[in-house]
Design a protein around this motif. Structure first.
Motif, PDB file in Angstrom:
ATOM      1  N   ALA A  53      32.017  46.044  37.985  1.00 47.69           N
ATOM      2  CA  ALA A  53      32.082  47.928  38.108  1.00 47.69           C
ATOM      3  C   ALA A  53      32.666  48.778  36.923  1.00 47.69           C
ATOM      4  O   ALA A  53      32.259  47.483  35.219  1.00 47.69           O
ATOM      5  CB  ALA A  53      33.277  48.010  38.630  1.00 47.69           C
ATOM      6  N   ALA A  54      31.136  49.134  36.907  1.00 45.77           N
ATOM      7  CA  ALA A  54      31.102  50.371  35.571  1.00 45.77           C
ATOM      8  C   ALA A  54      30.892  49.296  34.672  1.00 45.77           C
ATOM      9  O   ALA A  54      31.857  50.580  33.279  1.00 45.77           O
ATOM     10  CB  ALA A  54      32.667  51.020  35.349  1.00 45.77           C
ATOM     11  N   GLY A  55      29.830  48.346  34.299  1.00 42.52           N
ATOM     12  CA  GLY A  55      29.734  47.473  32.991  1.00 42.52           C
ATOM     13  C   GLY A  55      30.479  46.916  33.151  1.00 42.52           C
ATOM     14  O   GLY A  55      31.195  45.588  31.395  1.00 42.52           O
ATOM     15  N   THR A  56      31.889  46.253  32.870  1.00 47.33           N
ATOM     16  CA  THR A  56      32.985  45.112  33.167  1.00 47.33           C
ATOM     17  C   THR A  56      33.281  44.392  33.736  1.00 47.33           C
ATOM     18  O   THR A  56      33.501  45.099  35.866  1.00 47.33           O
ATOM     19  CB  THR A  56      34.344  45.601  33.061  1.00 47.33           C
ATOM     20  N   SER A  57      33.445  43.244  33.755  1.00 45.30           N
ATOM     21  CA  SER A  57      33.902  42.759  34.761  1.00 45.30           C
ATOM     22  C   SER A  57      34.956  42.056  34.707  1.00 45.30           C
ATOM     23  O   SER A  57      36.044  41.880  34.058  1.00 45.30           O
ATOM     24  CB  SER A  57      33.858  41.036  34.568  1.00 45.30           C
ATOM     25  N   ALA A  58      36.134  42.263  36.289  1.00 43.66           N
ATOM     26  CA  ALA A  58      37.914  42.500  36.340  1.00 43.66           C
ATOM     27  C   ALA A  58      38.017  41.299  37.582  1.00 43.66           C
ATOM     28  O   ALA A  58      37.227  41.112  38.192  1.00 43.66           O
ATOM     29  CB  ALA A  58      38.043  43.483  37.099  1.00 43.66           C
ATOM     30  N   LEU A  59      39.189  41.744  37.567  1.00 44.92           N
ATOM     31  CA  LEU A  59      39.280  40.187  38.178  1.00 44.92           C
ATOM     32  C   LEU A  59      40.606  40.752  39.695  1.00 44.92           C
ATOM     33  O   LEU A  59      41.391  41.961  39.158  1.00 44.92           O
ATOM     34  CB  LEU A  59      39.998  38.991  37.848  1.00 44.92           C
ATOM     35  N   MET A  60      40.273  40.456  41.149  1.00 46.82           N
ATOM     36  CA  MET A  60      41.333  40.894  41.776  1.00 46.82           C
ATOM     37  C   MET A  60      41.912  39.808  42.754  1.00 46.82           C
ATOM     38  O   MET A  60      41.400  38.821  42.567  1.00 46.82           O
ATOM     39  CB  MET A  60      39.551  41.776  43.312  1.00 46.82           C
ATOM     40  N   ASP A  61      43.064  40.166  43.292  1.00 48.61           N
ATOM     41  CA  ASP A  61      43.374  38.802  44.261  1.00 48.61           C
ATOM     42  C   ASP A  61      42.938  38.652  45.233  1.00 48.61           C
ATOM     43  O   ASP A  61      42.826  39.970  46.146  1.00 48.61           O
ATOM     44  CB  ASP A  61      44.955  39.465  44.179  1.00 48.61           C
ATOM     45  N   ALA A  62      41.797  37.698  45.407  1.00 50.52           N
ATOM     46  CA  ALA A  62      41.379  37.549  46.754  1.00 50.52           C
ATOM     47  C   ALA A  62      42.372  37.605  47.791  1.00 50.52           C
ATOM     48  O   ALA A  62      42.032  37.105  48.833  1.00 50.52           O
ATOM     49  CB  ALA A  62      40.858  35.486  46.750  1.00 50.52           C
ATOM     50  N   GLU A  63      43.728  37.080  47.346  1.00 48.31           N
ATOM     51  CA  GLU A  63      44.851  36.688  48.643  1.00 48.31           C
ATOM     52  C   GLU A  63      44.348  38.637  49.353  1.00 48.31           C
ATOM     53  O   GLU A  63      44.433  38.448  50.867  1.00 48.31           O
ATOM     54  CB  GLU A  63      45.566  36.688  48.017  1.00 48.31           C
ATOM     55  N   THR A  64      44.152  38.989  49.283  1.00 53.69           N
ATOM     56  CA  THR A  64      43.945  40.693  50.010  1.00 53.69           C
ATOM     57  C   THR A  64      42.481  41.246  50.330  1.00 53.69           C
ATOM     58  O   THR A  64      42.727  42.231  51.137  1.00 53.69           O
ATOM     59  CB  THR A  64      44.213  41.686  48.783  1.00 53.69           C
ATOM     60  N   VAL A  65      42.128  40.493  49.947  1.00 54.89           N
ATOM     61  CA  VAL A  65      40.414  40.138  50.597  1.00 54.89           C
ATOM     62  C   VAL A  65      39.923  39.705  51.537  1.00 54.89           C
ATOM     63  O   VAL A  65      40.809  38.576  51.886  1.00 54.89           O
ATOM     64  CB  VAL A  65      39.018  39.602  49.264  1.00 54.89           C
ATOM     65  N   GLN A  66      39.859  40.673  52.675  1.00 60.35           N
ATOM     66  CA  GLN A  66      39.052  40.148  54.134  1.00 60.35           C
ATOM     67  C   GLN A  66      37.772  39.654  54.224  1.00 60.35           C
ATOM     68  O   GLN A  66      37.275  38.025  54.437  1.00 60.35           O
ATOM     69  CB  GLN A  66      39.577  40.869  54.848  1.00 60.35           C
ATOM     70  N   GLU A  67      36.652  40.231  53.869  1.00 55.07           N
ATOM     71  CA  GLU A  67      35.471  39.947  53.196  1.00 55.07           C
ATOM     72  C   GLU A  67      34.887  40.404  52.526  1.00 55.07           C
ATOM     73  O   GLU A  67      35.564  41.614  52.239  1.00 55.07           O
ATOM     74  CB  GLU A  67      35.062  40.194  54.661  1.00 55.07           C
TER      75      GLU A  67
END
Length: 188
Positions: free
Chosen positions: A54-68
């Motif tokens: 997003a916005a020209g940068t790669s970042a990490l999100m905790d996958a535990e919060t992701v449903q789909e």
């Protein structure tokens, strides 16, 4: 039993209190991670993390919060919503609010038709994070101290969205504070 205005106000007040506490805990967690990183040479974060662009940068999100993860669909605008709220859509029969990660970073752009919605759950409402692209899953990234090149902070850092930096096989990436992305000004 229908919600009365008093019950609704109590529930909203309680939700805001829980969201505020969650944000405080994430801030404390970020500080503790930085302290551990400075004390322990190499600290691997447990679990899986979703790498997003997003916005020209790669970042990490905790996958535990992701449903789909779903492709961008047509969004219904929310009049009077904050600039980072891109709109809403129906996700599996329920309304979901879409938060544009680039807009949270102050980047104005029209989302590509190839963009993704990272649907997150666990809260009082369903929130989908609009990202340019979902890259991959990263297992146990290494928490690092400082910025990738040791100089100026990333735009993520000034936004309050960053919990730290992680070294992955693809390079150093910011770790997002999930609560900072999902909990923001209330949409109408």
């Amino acid at each position: 039993m229908a919600d009365t205005p008093d019950n609704s106000m109590v529930a909203q007040s309680r939700r805001l209190s829980v969201e505020e506490r969650l944000s405080q805990l994430e801030e404390e967690q970020a500080q503790l991670r930085q302290e551990l990183a400075s004390l322990a040479g190499e600290l691997r974060l447990p679990g899986m993390y979703l790498a997003v662009d997003a916005a020209g940068t790669s970042a990490l999100m905790d996958a535990e919060t992701v449903q789909e993860v779903v492709r961008l669909v047509e969004l219904e605008p929310l009049p009077g919503a904050p600039a980072h709220v891109a709109g809403t859509f129906v996700y599996r029969g329920s309304p979901a609010i879409v938060v544009d990660l680039a807009a949270l970073l102050g980047v104005k752009r029209e989302a590509s038709l190839d963009a993704h919605l990272v649907v997150c759950g666990g809260g009082a409402r369903t929130v989908a994070v609009l990202v340019d692209r979902v890259r991959d899953l990263v297992e146990s990234p290494v928490l690092v101290d400082g910025t990738p090149d040791g100089t100026s902070p990333l735009p993520w850092d000034a936004s309050g969205l960053m919990a730290g930096l992680c070294r992955t096989p693809e390079g150093v990436r910011p770790l997002l504070r999930t609560a900072a992305v999902l909990v923001g000004p209330e949409a109408p």
